[in-house]
Write a protein that holds these residues in place. Structure first.
Motif, PDB file in Angstrom:
ATOM      1  N   GLY A  47       0.814  -1.216   0.000  1.00  0.00           N
ATOM      2  CA  GLY A  47       0.000   0.000   0.000  1.00  0.00           C
ATOM      3  C   GLY A  47       0.843   1.259   0.000  1.00  0.00           C
ATOM      4  O   GLY A  47       0.564   2.210  -0.752  1.00  0.00           O
ATOM      5  N   ASN A  48       1.878   1.296   0.834  1.00  0.00           N
ATOM      6  CA  ASN A  48       2.752   2.474   0.875  1.00  0.00           C
ATOM      7  C   ASN A  48       3.473   2.690  -0.450  1.00  0.00           C
ATOM      8  O   ASN A  48       3.541   3.806  -0.960  1.00  0.00           O
ATOM      9  N   LEU A  49       4.020   1.615  -1.000  1.00  0.00           N
ATOM     10  CA  LEU A  49       4.750   1.747  -2.267  1.00  0.00           C
ATOM     11  C   LEU A  49       3.823   2.131  -3.417  1.00  0.00           C
ATOM     12  O   LEU A  49       4.179   2.954  -4.263  1.00  0.00           O
ATOM     13  N   SER A  50       2.618   1.557  -3.435  1.00  0.00           N
ATOM     14  CA  SER A  50       1.651   1.892  -4.489  1.00  0.00           C
ATOM     15  C   SER A  50       1.215   3.344  -4.396  1.00  0.00           C
ATOM     16  O   SER A  50       1.163   4.060  -5.409  1.00  0.00           O
ATOM     17  N   ALA A  51       0.882   3.796  -3.192  1.00  0.00           N
ATOM     18  CA  ALA A  51       0.448   5.188  -3.014  1.00  0.00           C
ATOM     19  C   ALA A  51       1.572   6.161  -3.351  1.00  0.00           C
ATOM     20  O   ALA A  51       1.340   7.195  -4.003  1.00  0.00           O
ATOM     21  N   ALA A  52       2.783   5.839  -2.924  1.00  0.00           N
ATOM     22  CA  ALA A  52       3.915   6.720  -3.205  1.00  0.00           C
ATOM     23  C   ALA A  52       4.171   6.819  -4.713  1.00  0.00           C
ATOM     24  O   ALA A  52       4.392   7.917  -5.239  1.00  0.00           O
ATOM     25  N   SER A  53       4.110   5.679  -5.400  1.00  0.00           N
ATOM     26  CA  SER A  53       4.348   5.725  -6.849  1.00  0.00           C
ATOM     27  C   SER A  53       3.224   6.481  -7.567  1.00  0.00           C
ATOM     28  O   SER A  53       3.480   7.220  -8.519  1.00  0.00           O
ATOM     29  N   TYR A  54       1.993   6.346  -7.092  1.00  0.00           N
ATOM     30  CA  TYR A  54       0.880   7.099  -7.690  1.00  0.00           C
ATOM     31  C   TYR A  54       1.067   8.598  -7.485  1.00  0.00           C
ATOM     32  O   TYR A  54       0.876   9.392  -8.407  1.00  0.00           O
ATOM     33  N   ILE A  55       1.462   8.994  -6.276  1.00  0.00           N
ATOM     34  CA  ILE A  55       1.653  10.420  -5.987  1.00  0.00           C
ATOM     35  C   ILE A  55       2.794  10.991  -6.827  1.00  0.00           C
ATOM     36  O   ILE A  55       2.672  12.078  -7.404  1.00  0.00           O
ATOM     37  N   VAL A  56       3.892  10.270  -6.923  1.00  0.00           N
ATOM     38  CA  VAL A  56       5.015  10.750  -7.736  1.00  0.00           C
ATOM     39  C   VAL A  56       4.588  10.885  -9.191  1.00  0.00           C
ATOM     40  O   VAL A  56       4.847  11.912  -9.837  1.00  0.00           O
ATOM     41  N   TYR A  57       3.900   9.877  -9.727  1.00  0.00           N
ATOM     42  CA  TYR A  57       3.464   9.929 -11.120  1.00  0.00           C
ATOM     43  C   TYR A  57       2.488  11.085 -11.348  1.00  0.00           C
ATOM     44  O   TYR A  57       2.643  11.851 -12.311  1.00  0.00           O
ATOM     45  N   SER A  58       1.489  11.221 -10.478  1.00  0.00           N
ATOM     46  CA  SER A  58       0.501  12.288 -10.677  1.00  0.00           C
ATOM     47  C   SER A  58       1.132  13.667 -10.520  1.00  0.00           C
ATOM     48  O   SER A  58       0.739  14.621 -11.196  1.00  0.00           O
ATOM     49  N   ASN A  59       2.135  13.798  -9.660  1.00  0.00           N
ATOM     50  CA  ASN A  59       2.818  15.084  -9.519  1.00  0.00           C
ATOM     51  C   ASN A  59       3.660  15.413 -10.742  1.00  0.00           C
ATOM     52  O   ASN A  59       3.748  16.567 -11.151  1.00  0.00           O
ATOM     53  N   ILE A  60       4.281  14.397 -11.331  1.00  0.00           N
ATOM     54  CA  ILE A  60       5.067  14.629 -12.550  1.00  0.00           C
ATOM     55  C   ILE A  60       4.149  15.068 -13.684  1.00  0.00           C
ATOM     56  O   ILE A  60       4.459  16.009 -14.426  1.00  0.00           O
ATOM     57  N   VAL A  61       2.994  14.405 -13.810  1.00  0.00           N
ATOM     58  CA  VAL A  61       2.041  14.758 -14.860  1.00  0.00           C
ATOM     59  C   VAL A  61       1.489  16.164 -14.634  1.00  0.00           C
ATOM     60  O   VAL A  61       1.356  16.954 -15.568  1.00  0.00           O
ATOM     61  N   ALA A  62       1.159  16.500 -13.383  1.00  0.00           N
ATOM     62  CA  ALA A  62       0.564  17.803 -13.071  1.00  0.00           C
ATOM     63  C   ALA A  62       1.602  18.925 -13.080  1.00  0.00           C
ATOM     64  O   ALA A  62       1.244  20.097 -13.225  1.00  0.00           O
TER      65      ALA A  62
END
Length: 146
Positions: A47-62
């Motif tokens: 859960g931690n790794l999935s959430a962290a990777s989602y946040i990093v990806y969404s921040n890069i896109v945004a």
């Protein structure tokens, strides 16, 4: 109003980041992790790794970066990894004992199967001998009456 919600966000990040710390302290005090499930630890890690990777990806896109969340998930993931290491360290003997019990059960079942198979072969041979003797007796009686 924004300050209130920002403080809620900071409070949740701190609570979430430190939520594993009481468990680690308890494990270090007791020198046992038998009351902590391996499934809990693995699901927390995933859960931690999935959430962290989602946040990093969404921040890069945004195009903007939320450094506090990076620190939050990094700290939470590090604590879960520490808990996993403690689980492996302190429950090594319990895991070895469970593996030995499992192997012992497998050996016992194998020996029972081997013993039962030997009994089956013995019964088949005995039945064959009895049938052969009965056949010989019947054949001998038929020959003697002729």
């Amino acid at each position: 109003m924004t300050a209130i919600f920002t403080s809620f966000g900071v409070l949740s990040a701190v609570c979430f980041g430190f939520c594993t710390l009481p468990s680690i302290l308890l494990v270090l005090k007791r020198k046992s992790t038998s009351d902590i499930s391996m499934l809990f630890i693995l699901m927390s890690l995933i859960g931690n790794l999935s959430a962290a990777s989602y946040i990093v990806y969404s921040n890069i896109v945004a195009g903007f970066y939320q450094w506090p969340q990076y620190l939050n998930y990094s700290f939470a993931t590090a604590l879960v990894i520490i808990l996993l290491a403690l689980k492996i360290k302190y429950d090594k003997e319990i895991l070895k004992m469970q593996i030995r019990r499992c192997l012992s059960r497998i050996r016992r079942r194998y020996l029972l199967l081997q013993y039962s198979f030997a009994d089956l072969i013995g019964d088949v041979l005995f039945a064959s001998a009895v049938i052969g003797m009965l056949y010989a007796i019947v054949k001998f009686k038929l020959m003697s009456t002729d």
